[in-house]
Write an enzyme that holds these catalytic residues in place. Structure first.
Site, PDB file in Angstrom:
ATOM      1  CB  SER A  43      -5.997  -9.734   7.575  1.00  0.00           C
ATOM      2  OG  SER A  43      -6.584 -10.107   6.457  1.00  0.00           O
ATOM      3  CB  ILE A  88       4.365  -2.254   6.695  1.00  0.00           C
ATOM      4  CG1 ILE A  88       3.388  -3.414   7.283  1.00  0.00           C
ATOM      5  CG2 ILE A  88       5.935  -3.688   5.590  1.00  0.00           C
ATOM      6  CD1 ILE A  88       2.397  -4.362   6.162  1.00  0.00           C
ATOM      7  CG  HIS A 104      -3.423 -15.416  -4.505  1.00  0.00           C
ATOM      8  ND1 HIS A 104      -3.467 -14.260  -3.733  1.00  0.00           N
ATOM      9  CD2 HIS A 104      -3.534 -16.226  -4.069  1.00  0.00           C
ATOM     10  CE1 HIS A 104      -3.860 -14.409  -2.374  1.00  0.00           C
ATOM     11  NE2 HIS A 104      -4.118 -15.894  -2.534  1.00  0.00           N
ATOM     12  CB  THR A 129      -0.829  -0.019   0.847  1.00  0.00           C
ATOM     13  OG1 THR A 129      -0.364   0.080   2.279  1.00  0.00           O
ATOM     14  CG2 THR A 129      -2.190  -0.396   0.888  1.00  0.00           C
TER      15      THR A 129
END
Ligand code: ZN
Length: 243
Positions: A187, A229, A112, A16
């Site tokens: 999460s 982070i 993914h 992010t």
């Protein structure tokens, strides 16, 4: 003695700071526009040229943000290059920012898949996504495979597609073998990431969770860090004891 194996399990939160929009957060792409989920659902994508056109436009918009690796991605590279530890990254992200930061691609498992490459759903041909985005800029709404004319998609795991068994097995092996696992920006609520944290802890690894919000594994973690982070991870890795 063998070097310690430091594993990183990374999710959207590590990217992010690089400007990659998340999907399910308060300002997330799908929260604001629930219809977007169809753009990354295999059956909708394959059945509907308009969904494909919109899906490519979404890829183009994210690509135009020109996301760059941030301090957290770079801190992992610094650790890998220091020789203090063997480093492996298992990521839920499809943005390729670990590799863009300079980490050897062989040390990164992408649960993914990746948006950096496209794959043909008919013949399996692969190529760089940038080439397809250039075709879209030149006027093709839904560029077909140049080899066979089949439908192209990004090499991501869409909803309705299975995760790659080889990647999953590799991730499980890393979780079982690591000395410490840093779960960063995830999460830990979605399979398989959640299971990997448990696997590492059960196998005796030190589990460090760096995430803005609580996770179901905070109670079994050896350390839980809530700080941003980009600041927390470089510090944690600098302080990592040498082997
Ligand atoms: Zn093809």
């Amino acid at each position: 003695m063998a070097k310690p194996l430091v594993a990183f399990l990374t999710g959207a939160g590590i990217s992010t700071d690089s400007g990659i929009p998340d999907y399910r957060g308060p300002q997330g792409l799908w929260t604001r526009n629930p219809d977007y989920e169809k753009l990354v659902t295999y059956d909708y994508y394959m059945a509907d040229a308009d969904i494909r056109r919109r899906s490519w436009q979404m890829r183009r918009e994210v690509s135009e943000l020109r996301p760059q690796p941030n301090a957290a991605h770079k801190a992992i590279v610094t650790l890998a290059e220091s020789g203090k530890a063997a480093v492996r990254v298992v990521t839920q992200n499809v943005d390729g920012l670990h590799q863009a930061a300079g980490l050897d691609g062989r040390k990164v498992l992408e649960l993914h898949g990746t948006t950096r490459f496209v794959v043909c759903t008919s013949c399996g041909a692969r190529g760089p996504t940038n080439d397809v985005l250039a075709r879209i800029d030149a006027g093709e709404a839904d560029p077909p495979c140049t080899e066979c004319g089949g439908i192209l998609k990004t090499a991501t795991v869409m909803f309705g597609e299975a995760l790659d068994a080889g990647v999953l097995n590799g991730a499980a092996a890393i979780a079982k073998a690591c000395t410490v696992m840093f779960a960063v920006g995830t999460s830990l609520q979605v399979y398989p990431a959640a299971g990997l944290a448990a696997l590492a802890a059960d196998a005796g690894a030190r589990l460090v969770i760096v995430n803005a919000t609580p996770t179901p594994y905070d109670d079994i973690a050896d350390q839980v860090v809530r700080e941003p982070i980009g600041e927390a991870l470089p510090k944690l890795l600098r302080d990592l004891p040498a082997a």
